[in-house]
Design a protein around this motif. Structure first.
Motif, PDB file in Angstrom:
ATOM      1  N   VAL A 181      10.398  70.223  31.056  1.00 26.15           N
ATOM      2  CA  VAL A 181      10.435  68.804  31.425  1.00 26.15           C
ATOM      3  C   VAL A 181      10.523  68.667  32.955  1.00 26.15           C
ATOM      4  CG1 VAL A 181      11.773  66.655  31.206  1.00 26.15           C
ATOM      5  CG2 VAL A 181      11.486  68.141  29.214  1.00 26.15           C
ATOM      6  N   ARG A 214      -4.531  69.495  29.686  1.00 23.07           N
ATOM      7  CA  ARG A 214      -3.087  69.236  29.829  1.00 23.07           C
ATOM      8  C   ARG A 214      -2.390  69.420  28.484  1.00 23.07           C
ATOM      9  NH1 ARG A 214      -1.951  66.171  34.370  1.00 23.07           N
ATOM     10  NH2 ARG A 214      -0.248  65.012  33.426  1.00 23.07           N
ATOM     11  N   ALA A 215      -3.022  68.890  27.425  1.00 22.66           N
ATOM     12  CA  ALA A 215      -2.435  69.019  26.083  1.00 22.66           C
ATOM     13  C   ALA A 215      -2.337  70.496  25.693  1.00 22.66           C
ATOM     14  CB  ALA A 215      -3.269  68.241  25.059  1.00 22.66           C
ATOM     15  N   ARG A 221       0.531  72.131  27.467  1.00 24.55           N
ATOM     16  CA  ARG A 221       1.824  71.784  26.825  1.00 24.55           C
ATOM     17  C   ARG A 221       1.996  72.560  25.522  1.00 24.55           C
ATOM     18  NH1 ARG A 221       0.357  66.028  28.334  1.00 24.55           N
ATOM     19  NH2 ARG A 221       1.501  65.739  30.279  1.00 24.55           N
ATOM     20  N   PHE A 222       0.932  72.657  24.744  1.00 27.35           N
ATOM     21  CA  PHE A 222       0.991  73.379  23.466  1.00 27.35           C
ATOM     22  C   PHE A 222       1.402  74.836  23.698  1.00 27.35           C
ATOM     23  CE2 PHE A 222      -0.975  76.245  20.424  1.00 27.35           C
ATOM     24  CZ  PHE A 222      -0.529  75.732  19.222  1.00 27.35           C
ATOM     25  N   TRP A 223       0.729  75.521  24.646  1.00 22.06           N
ATOM     26  CA  TRP A 223       1.010  76.948  24.841  1.00 22.06           C
ATOM     27  C   TRP A 223       2.381  77.194  25.463  1.00 22.06           C
ATOM     28  CZ3 TRP A 223      -1.148  80.164  21.849  1.00 22.06           C
ATOM     29  CH2 TRP A 223      -2.444  79.921  21.379  1.00 22.06           C
ATOM     30  N   LYS A 230       5.045  75.398  24.918  1.00 23.87           N
ATOM     31  CA  LYS A 230       5.994  75.254  23.807  1.00 23.87           C
ATOM     32  C   LYS A 230       5.927  76.488  22.895  1.00 23.87           C
ATOM     33  CE  LYS A 230       7.425  71.869  20.274  1.00 23.87           C
ATOM     34  NZ  LYS A 230       8.071  72.873  19.461  1.00 23.87           N
ATOM     35  N   PHE A 231       4.725  76.981  22.681  1.00 22.65           N
ATOM     36  CA  PHE A 231       4.536  78.192  21.873  1.00 22.65           C
ATOM     37  C   PHE A 231       5.316  79.365  22.490  1.00 22.65           C
ATOM     38  CE2 PHE A 231       2.208  82.167  21.121  1.00 22.65           C
ATOM     39  CZ  PHE A 231       2.099  82.180  19.738  1.00 22.65           C
ATOM     40  N   ASP A 276       9.052  78.734  21.796  1.00 16.17           N
ATOM     41  CA  ASP A 276       9.450  78.818  20.386  1.00 16.17           C
ATOM     42  C   ASP A 276       9.176  80.192  19.782  1.00 16.17           C
ATOM     43  OD1 ASP A 276      10.030  76.145  20.620  1.00 16.17           O
ATOM     44  OD2 ASP A 276       8.339  75.439  19.411  1.00 16.17           O
ATOM     45  N   LYS A 277       8.052  80.770  20.127  1.00 18.31           N
ATOM     46  CA  LYS A 277       7.589  81.959  19.398  1.00 18.31           C
ATOM     47  C   LYS A 277       7.753  83.258  20.171  1.00 18.31           C
ATOM     48  CE  LYS A 277       6.521  79.532  15.918  1.00 18.31           C
ATOM     49  NZ  LYS A 277       7.289  79.709  14.669  1.00 18.31           N
ATOM     50  N   ILE A 320      -1.228  86.703  19.552  1.00 14.98           N
ATOM     51  CA  ILE A 320      -1.916  85.401  19.601  1.00 14.98           C
ATOM     52  C   ILE A 320      -2.201  85.014  21.052  1.00 14.98           C
ATOM     53  CG2 ILE A 320      -1.607  82.915  19.157  1.00 14.98           C
ATOM     54  CD1 ILE A 320      -0.118  83.715  16.562  1.00 14.98           C
TER      55      ILE A 320
END
Lengths: 222, 222
Positions: free
Chosen positions: B69, B91-92, B95-97, B99-100, B103-104, B134
């Protein structure tokens, strides 16, 4: 080229519901593609090979997963009816609280209903209650961002709709007008917002569905 | 009013390091406030009452927590040397990667080193390996966003620096030039980037510190 907008989802998922609310709020036309999570479509596996989960938002064949990431994308591309505040600091707070809702409320409260480990269930109930208390103190206005409906409210749809549903399944009064006065009032405002009202799925079939899942898990674990 | 920029942090935290890299990359002057997590300052408790953790970024007395953030905020306020792509879809994905990665990779790999439950450790090692695979497939260029250094690279500092450190502590070759060729090459490019090079903490004291934590946990659990 006209925009092609698709949403792969299932009825009854709070994460899919977030995206539906944002799309409705902005008046974006889209095709809802109903997935069957017990038998995932080739389309779902192609668009979300990492998680193989819904929601997947597909804009002109470009797929995006993760509901909060999707909401940011929608707000950046369709500028009308913004769901994010325009000020960078308030945007940062909105991101902070939405992540808080996912990490500290959605995840533990889900465990508090569906976990078959009694200790884990008790711990999760305590964690959810503590996080709801923090959020109760954070709520200063009609909606999280002020008088206007926005990103944090949409992220919090889980609290307004799914927590009351789940607590009825386990017969527990965790979230009520008495113990979370401000949050409860917010949940009523939110569910009565014209956009939200139109999107929320009917309660009874969802109650039966989740009760079935719960009862199944708990009977087979004995 | 001149900008007052502070970062509450500790040396050796990958999350604090993310913010330091972004600040350095943009040439933002700031005051680093060293926290002692065993004896948290009143300032930390005031600025981050929810998590009481570092990093906390404070811009003109307005505090923000959560490293990802904070990075978004910094990029929105200081427009030079952007770390986010300008296109909403990219940009999306960024953000996705990111967070990945949190989390992962960060969460399970941390457990794979510090958990005292042998089964949990094994499970976490498998999860981390799968997630690294991945990410290895996702990496298509010099950096995650292409030829330019950006948000996902900064989020992935944990992979470049902390994973090699941690695997040496537990004496395991999880992440090497052989089994993750592209990611390993990326990690070298990244650590040799002039901005990153200047920010990374010295390895030896951190190795000793984390080894101490690890040995302590594992001896006391026996």
């Amino acid at each position: 080229m006209a925009d092609e907008v698709k949403l792969l989802g299932v009825v009854g998922s709070p994460f899919v519901c977030r995206v539906q609310i944002a799309l409705k709020f902005k008046g974006i036309e889209y095709k809802f593609v109903q997935e069957n999570l017990a038998n995932k479509s080739d389309q779902l596996l192609k668009y979300n090979p990492v998680y193989k989960k819904v929601p997947v938002f597909v804009h002109n064949e470009k797929p995006i997963s993760e509901s909060l990431v999707i909401l940011e994308y929608i707000d950046e591309v369709w500028k009308n009816n913004p769901i994010f505040p325009s000020d960078p600091y308030h945007r940062a707070l909105a991101r902070f609280w939405s992540k808080f809702i996912d990490d500290k409320i959605v995840t533990p409260s889900f465990k508090s209903v569906f976990s078959v480990d009694e200790k884990e269930r008790e711990k999760s109930i305590a964690e959810t209650t503590e996080a709801l208390e923090i959020l109760e103190n954070e709520l200063k206005d009609k909606f999280f961002g002020g008088q206007e409906f926005g990103y944090v409210d949409i992220a919090a749809v889980y609290i307004a709709f799914w927590i009351p549903l789940f607590q009825d399944i386990i017969g527990m009064k965790l979230f009520t007008a008495d113990n979370f006065q401000k949050l409860h009032k917010w949940s009523q405002e939110f569910l009565n917002h014209p956009t939200v009202k139109e999107i929320m799925p009917p309660r009874d079939p969802l109650f039966s569905f989740f009760k079935g899942v719960h009862d199944n898990l708990h009977s087979s674990s004995k």
